[in-house]
Every structure is written in C-alpha cells, then in structure tokens.
Design an enzyme around this catalytic site. Structure first.
Site, PDB file in Angstrom:
ATOM      1  N   THR A 131       0.850  -1.195   0.000  1.00 41.37           N
ATOM      2  CA  THR A 131       0.000   0.000   0.000  1.00 41.37           C
ATOM      3  C   THR A 131       0.881   1.239   0.000  1.00 41.37           C
ATOM      4  O   THR A 131       1.942   1.245   0.642  1.00 41.37           O
ATOM      5  CB  THR A 131      -0.948   0.097   1.223  1.00 41.37           C
ATOM      6  OG1 THR A 131      -1.480   1.427   1.292  1.00 41.37           O
ATOM      7  CG2 THR A 131      -0.282  -0.191   2.549  1.00 41.37           C
ATOM      8  N   ILE A 132       0.430   2.260  -0.696  1.00 43.31           N
ATOM      9  CA  ILE A 132       1.186   3.510  -0.642  1.00 43.31           C
ATOM     10  C   ILE A 132       1.119   4.099   0.767  1.00 43.31           C
ATOM     11  O   ILE A 132       1.979   4.860   1.162  1.00 43.31           O
ATOM     12  CB  ILE A 132       0.672   4.558  -1.669  1.00 43.31           C
ATOM     13  CG1 ILE A 132      -0.792   4.928  -1.417  1.00 43.31           C
ATOM     14  CG2 ILE A 132       0.893   4.086  -3.086  1.00 43.31           C
ATOM     15  CD1 ILE A 132      -1.236   6.187  -2.158  1.00 43.31           C
ATOM     16  N   ASP A 133       0.078   3.734   1.537  1.00 39.20           N
ATOM     17  CA  ASP A 133      -0.146   4.368   2.850  1.00 39.20           C
ATOM     18  C   ASP A 133       0.868   3.963   3.924  1.00 39.20           C
ATOM     19  O   ASP A 133       1.004   4.641   4.937  1.00 39.20           O
ATOM     20  CB  ASP A 133      -1.553   4.028   3.376  1.00 39.20           C
ATOM     21  CG  ASP A 133      -2.648   4.478   2.429  1.00 39.20           C
ATOM     22  OD1 ASP A 133      -2.372   5.320   1.568  1.00 39.20           O
ATOM     23  OD2 ASP A 133      -3.777   3.977   2.554  1.00 39.20           O
ATOM     24  N   ARG A 168       2.925  33.178  -2.122  1.00 37.93           N
ATOM     25  CA  ARG A 168       1.686  32.565  -1.650  1.00 37.93           C
ATOM     26  C   ARG A 168       1.938  31.500  -0.599  1.00 37.93           C
ATOM     27  O   ARG A 168       3.048  30.983  -0.474  1.00 37.93           O
ATOM     28  CB  ARG A 168       0.969  31.871  -2.815  1.00 37.93           C
ATOM     29  CG  ARG A 168       0.247  32.809  -3.735  1.00 37.93           C
ATOM     30  CD  ARG A 168      -0.277  32.057  -4.942  1.00 37.93           C
ATOM     31  NE  ARG A 168      -1.130  32.933  -5.744  1.00 37.93           N
ATOM     32  CZ  ARG A 168      -1.446  32.697  -7.006  1.00 37.93           C
ATOM     33  NH1 ARG A 168      -0.977  31.636  -7.628  1.00 37.93           N
ATOM     34  NH2 ARG A 168      -2.231  33.533  -7.653  1.00 37.93           N
ATOM     35  N   HIS A 177      -4.850   7.787   3.850  1.00 32.51           N
ATOM     36  CA  HIS A 177      -5.993   7.341   4.638  1.00 32.51           C
ATOM     37  C   HIS A 177      -5.850   7.897   6.060  1.00 32.51           C
ATOM     38  O   HIS A 177      -5.566   9.087   6.195  1.00 32.51           O
ATOM     39  CB  HIS A 177      -6.083   5.804   4.596  1.00 32.51           C
ATOM     40  CG  HIS A 177      -7.446   5.295   4.905  1.00 32.51           C
ATOM     41  ND1 HIS A 177      -7.667   4.198   5.682  1.00 32.51           N
ATOM     42  CD2 HIS A 177      -8.675   5.760   4.549  1.00 32.51           C
ATOM     43  CE1 HIS A 177      -8.959   3.998   5.805  1.00 32.51           C
ATOM     44  NE2 HIS A 177      -9.594   4.925   5.119  1.00 32.51           N
ATOM     45  N   ARG A 255      -3.421  29.005  -1.860  1.00 30.51           N
ATOM     46  CA  ARG A 255      -3.955  28.091  -2.885  1.00 30.51           C
ATOM     47  C   ARG A 255      -3.815  26.653  -2.395  1.00 30.51           C
ATOM     48  O   ARG A 255      -2.905  26.360  -1.615  1.00 30.51           O
ATOM     49  CB  ARG A 255      -3.169  28.227  -4.193  1.00 30.51           C
ATOM     50  CG  ARG A 255      -3.301  29.564  -4.866  1.00 30.51           C
ATOM     51  CD  ARG A 255      -4.650  29.710  -5.550  1.00 30.51           C
ATOM     52  NE  ARG A 255      -4.714  30.911  -6.380  1.00 30.51           N
ATOM     53  CZ  ARG A 255      -5.072  32.110  -5.961  1.00 30.51           C
ATOM     54  NH1 ARG A 255      -5.385  32.302  -4.681  1.00 30.51           N
ATOM     55  NH2 ARG A 255      -5.114  33.139  -6.790  1.00 30.51           N
ATOM     56  N   GLN A 263      -0.506   9.638  -7.120  1.00 29.60           N
ATOM     57  CA  GLN A 263       0.398   9.033  -6.123  1.00 29.60           C
ATOM     58  C   GLN A 263       0.398   7.513  -6.188  1.00 29.60           C
ATOM     59  O   GLN A 263       1.285   6.855  -5.659  1.00 29.60           O
ATOM     60  CB  GLN A 263      -0.033   9.432  -4.701  1.00 29.60           C
ATOM     61  CG  GLN A 263       0.207  10.887  -4.393  1.00 29.60           C
ATOM     62  CD  GLN A 263      -0.614  11.351  -3.199  1.00 29.60           C
ATOM     63  OE1 GLN A 263      -0.114  11.427  -2.092  1.00 29.60           O
ATOM     64  NE2 GLN A 263      -1.870  11.697  -3.420  1.00 29.60           N
ATOM     65  N   ARG A 264      -0.641   6.935  -6.767  1.00 29.52           N
ATOM     66  CA  ARG A 264      -0.775   5.484  -6.810  1.00 29.52           C
ATOM     67  C   ARG A 264      -0.393   4.896  -8.161  1.00 29.52           C
ATOM     68  O   ARG A 264      -0.278   3.683  -8.290  1.00 29.52           O
ATOM     69  CB  ARG A 264      -2.229   5.114  -6.510  1.00 29.52           C
ATOM     70  CG  ARG A 264      -2.406   4.519  -5.160  1.00 29.52           C
ATOM     71  CD  ARG A 264      -3.827   4.453  -4.725  1.00 29.52           C
ATOM     72  NE  ARG A 264      -4.720   3.748  -5.610  1.00 29.52           N
ATOM     73  CZ  ARG A 264      -6.007   3.537  -5.308  1.00 29.52           C
ATOM     74  NH1 ARG A 264      -6.494   3.969  -4.164  1.00 29.52           N
ATOM     75  NH2 ARG A 264      -6.793   2.910  -6.138  1.00 29.52           N
TER      76      ARG A 264
HETATM   77  O1  F6P Z   1      -5.092   2.811   0.474  1.00 29.49           O
HETATM   78  C1  F6P Z   1      -4.619   3.524  -0.590  1.00 29.49           C
HETATM   79  C2  F6P Z   1      -5.483   4.703  -0.875  1.00 29.49           C
HETATM   80  O2  F6P Z   1      -4.987   5.302  -2.032  1.00 29.49           O
HETATM   81  C3  F6P Z   1      -5.627   5.714   0.253  1.00 29.49           C
HETATM   82  O3  F6P Z   1      -4.487   6.524   0.377  1.00 29.49           O
HETATM   83  C4  F6P Z   1      -6.883   6.420  -0.142  1.00 29.49           C
HETATM   84  O4  F6P Z   1      -7.517   6.988   0.965  1.00 29.49           O
HETATM   85  C5  F6P Z   1      -7.721   5.317  -0.721  1.00 29.49           C
HETATM   86  O5  F6P Z   1      -6.816   4.316  -1.130  1.00 29.49           O
HETATM   87  C6  F6P Z   1      -8.568   5.680  -1.902  1.00 29.49           C
HETATM   88  O6  F6P Z   1      -9.397   4.588  -2.162  1.00 29.49           O
HETATM   89  P1  F6P Z   1     -10.223   4.294  -3.479  1.00 29.49           P
HETATM   90  O7  F6P Z   1      -9.304   3.613  -4.438  1.00 29.49           O
HETATM   91  O8  F6P Z   1     -11.294   3.359  -3.021  1.00 29.49           O
HETATM   92  O9  F6P Z   1     -10.724   5.589  -3.997  1.00 29.49           O
END
Ligand code: F6P
Length: 339
Positions: A131-133, A168, A177, A255, A263-264
């Site tokens: 997971t990126i998290d 700014r 998450h 802003r 990011q994913r």
């Molecule tokens: O768990 C990875 C993640 O990208 C979180 O950072 C983010 O809150 C969530 O998934 C977004 O989920 P979904 O793909 O259901 O929109």
C-alpha cells in the site's frame, strides 16, 4: 505444489514486481505451478483465473498497477446486491476445485484481515503487504510507499517555485488514509514548513500564527503539507478547508492542491521494485516450507514473517515519539499542535 496469487484493495506501484518475485521464484526455484487470480477475491468467486507461466511474468517488473486487476470486494462482509450468499464457502470450494496448495494475498490492511479469516477457515495463506499508505501493522515498510513519497515530494518541489514567484501559501493534500506516513516523509523531503498529520491534533490558531510569523520574518512563501485523513468539520475536504481557514485568518494569499491518484499510478521506484521482489521471493519460500497463516514483513531491513493473526484488524500509525517528527520539530517544522 500449485499456488494462487491475487491482489486486492487499492493498487500501488510494485504489485507486478511482487507477482513476478513470487511467480518466478516458485517456478524456477521450487518447480511450482502458479495461477493468477483476477480482481482480488472476486476472481475466486467467479473463477476468473489463468496460469502464470514464466513468459507471462516477463516484462512486468517496471509496470505500475497490477496485471491481475484488483477489487475492494470483502468476502466476509455482506454487501447490498450480493448474488452469492456465502462467499467464504464459495472461495473455499473453488480453492479446492483449482487444486491450490496455497494462496498468496497481496494487499493492505483490509486484505490481510480477509487473509487471516480465510486462514482460519483452513486455507493455506501467505500475505504480502502492499500500500502507498505504509500503514500495515507488523512490517516496517510496505512497497508502494517509496514511489508515492517520490511523487508527492516532486509535487512539493514544484510548488516551491510557483509559491515563491507569487508569494503565496501553498497547501498540498497527500494520500495516506488515516495514517500520515506519506505526509510526514514527503513533508520532510520536500521542506514543508507546516505538516498536518491525522495522528497529531492540530490547532488552526497555531497554524495561522506560524504563517503570520514567517511572513513577518520576511519569508516570502510557505508550504503546508496535509495528510488526507486529518480531522476537518463536516467531512469537508482537508486541503480546501485548511486553505480557506488560512486565507481568512491570515489574509495571506493561499492556494490548494489535491494530489490524488497520481500518487498510486505509474512505474515503481527502484527501492519499491527491490522490496517487492524480496517480499515475493520470500513468500515463495514460506510456501515451500509450509509456513502458512503468515505475512511477509521487513524489520530492520531483514525480510521475515509475522503471524497473520497478529496483523489482521490493526493499523500502523505514526507514534507520538516518532523520531522523524522529533527531528523535524527541532528544525522548526510546525505540526500544528500546541507544544
Ligand atoms: O489505500 C490507498 C489509498 O490510495 C488511500 O491513500 C486512499 O484513501 C484510498 O486508497 C482511496 O481509495 P479508493 O481507491 O477506493 O478511492
């Protein structure tokens, strides 16, 4: 042995490197047969599978996403519109029908929870944390995290120059998450002046005063990095809320940028390719040793495993005594709390 591999939950860079790591080691080192299961646990319900030969595993190391597809379907959680009544039972039957000796579940917290429940139902499971998290309990780091931090840091770097040109305040919201790992690491790597994490309660007055003080000291601009999971009233969007509050309280031109799914996506960083490959190879070894009901993990840069039972249902959050938070504080980074 015949093994199945699936990826479930949100995708991240490095899943294909992990599939390749498991698959190639299983085939080349242990002479196993490898079955790819499509779209997470759904593929085990509708029997959407295909054999992953060495050829099919070639050329995927650098690919983002997952060649298997993914879904957030949770077999142990009944959902509206379900057509299959007892999903865990169907999964068990299909596992037998496919002749699987083991199943590798690549996923984050939700997936590892499901993996643990399936292990309790008697399936031979090995979990692989992605997971990126970076919030999977039991491992120091998940693959996908490094790539996401690289992307978020690059975005912050770019905000510095435009912020400076226009004098700014720039607020950038990053994913994670309920965990602030991406915000903390990209905030430090990108030289953020204020970093707001879900784990540290912030006070808007402290944030506003910090920005005013910076402006009074002649700092032409400021960067505020916000984790998407920070608490904001009425479930408002985090960056939008914070930017509006700053503008109103300080009168500094502000802003916001919400970085989102970039990011994913895309190719995994070299560090994530290496980590995913090490994880994958170790998963194949665990299966060969019949060490089931486990999740591959890394601790102090050593790959090992942890019982799935210990992982399921927990989240790894930033602790109050986190060393990086401490170092950043000592350099003047504001976390929005009164200290
Ligand atoms: O768990 C990875 C993640 O990208 C979180 O950072 C983010 O809150 C969530 O998934 C977004 O989920 P979904 O793909 O259901 O929109």
């Amino acid at each position: 042995m015949k093994i199945g591999i699936l990826s479930a939950g949100g995708d991240c860079p490095g899943i294909n490197a992990a599939i390749r790591g498991v698959g190639k080691t299983a085939i080349v080192q242990y002479g196993m047969e490898v079955i790819g299961i499509s779209n997470g646990f759904s593929g085990l319900i509708d029997m959407n599978t295909e054999e992953l030969t060495e050829d099919k595993l070639s050329g995927i190391l650098t690919l983002g996403g997952t060649i298997l597809g993914t879904s957030r379907m949770k077999p142990f959680k009944p959902q509206a519109g379900d057509t299959v009544e007892d999903k865990p039972q169907v999964i068990k039957e299909n596992y037998q029908k496919l002749g699987l000796d083991a199943l590798v579940c690549i996923g984050g917290n939700g997936t590892q929870r499901t993996a643990n429940l399936l292990a309790k139902e008697g399936l031979n499971i090995v979990g692989l944390p992605k997971t990126i998290d970076n919030d999977v309990w039991g491992t120091d780091v998940t693959f996908g995290f490094d790539s996401a931090v690289n992307i978020a840091t690059d975005a912050i770097d770019r905000l510095h120059t435009t912020a400076n040109s226009h004098k700014r305040v720039m607020v950038i919201e990053v994913m994670g998450h309920n965990a602030g790992w991406i915000a903390l690491h990209s905030g430090v790597a990108g030289g953020g002046d204020i970093v707001l994490l879900p784990e540290i309660e912030y006070d808007m007055e402290v944030v506003a005063n910090t920005l005013i003080t910076r402006a009074e000291r002649g700092k032409p601009y400021s960067i505020v990095v916000v984790g998407e999971g920070i608490k904001v009233p009425n479930k408002k969007n985090a960056a939008r809320y914070i930017a509006k509050q700053i503008q109103e309280r300080t009168d500094l031109e502000t802003r916001e940028t919400i970085l989102g799914y970039v990011q994913r996506g895309g190719t995994p960083s070299p560090a994530d390719r290496v980590l995913a490959t090490r994880y994958g190879a170790y998963a194949a070894k665990l299966i060969n040793n019949k060490e089931f009901g486990t999740m591959v993990c890394v601790r102090n840069n050593e790959i090992s495993s942890v019982p799935l039972e210990e992982v399921g249902g927990k989240t790894k959050l930033i602790q109050a005594n986190d060393r990086l938070v401490d170092k950043a504080r000592n350099m003047g980074v504001c976390f929005g709390d009164k200290i």
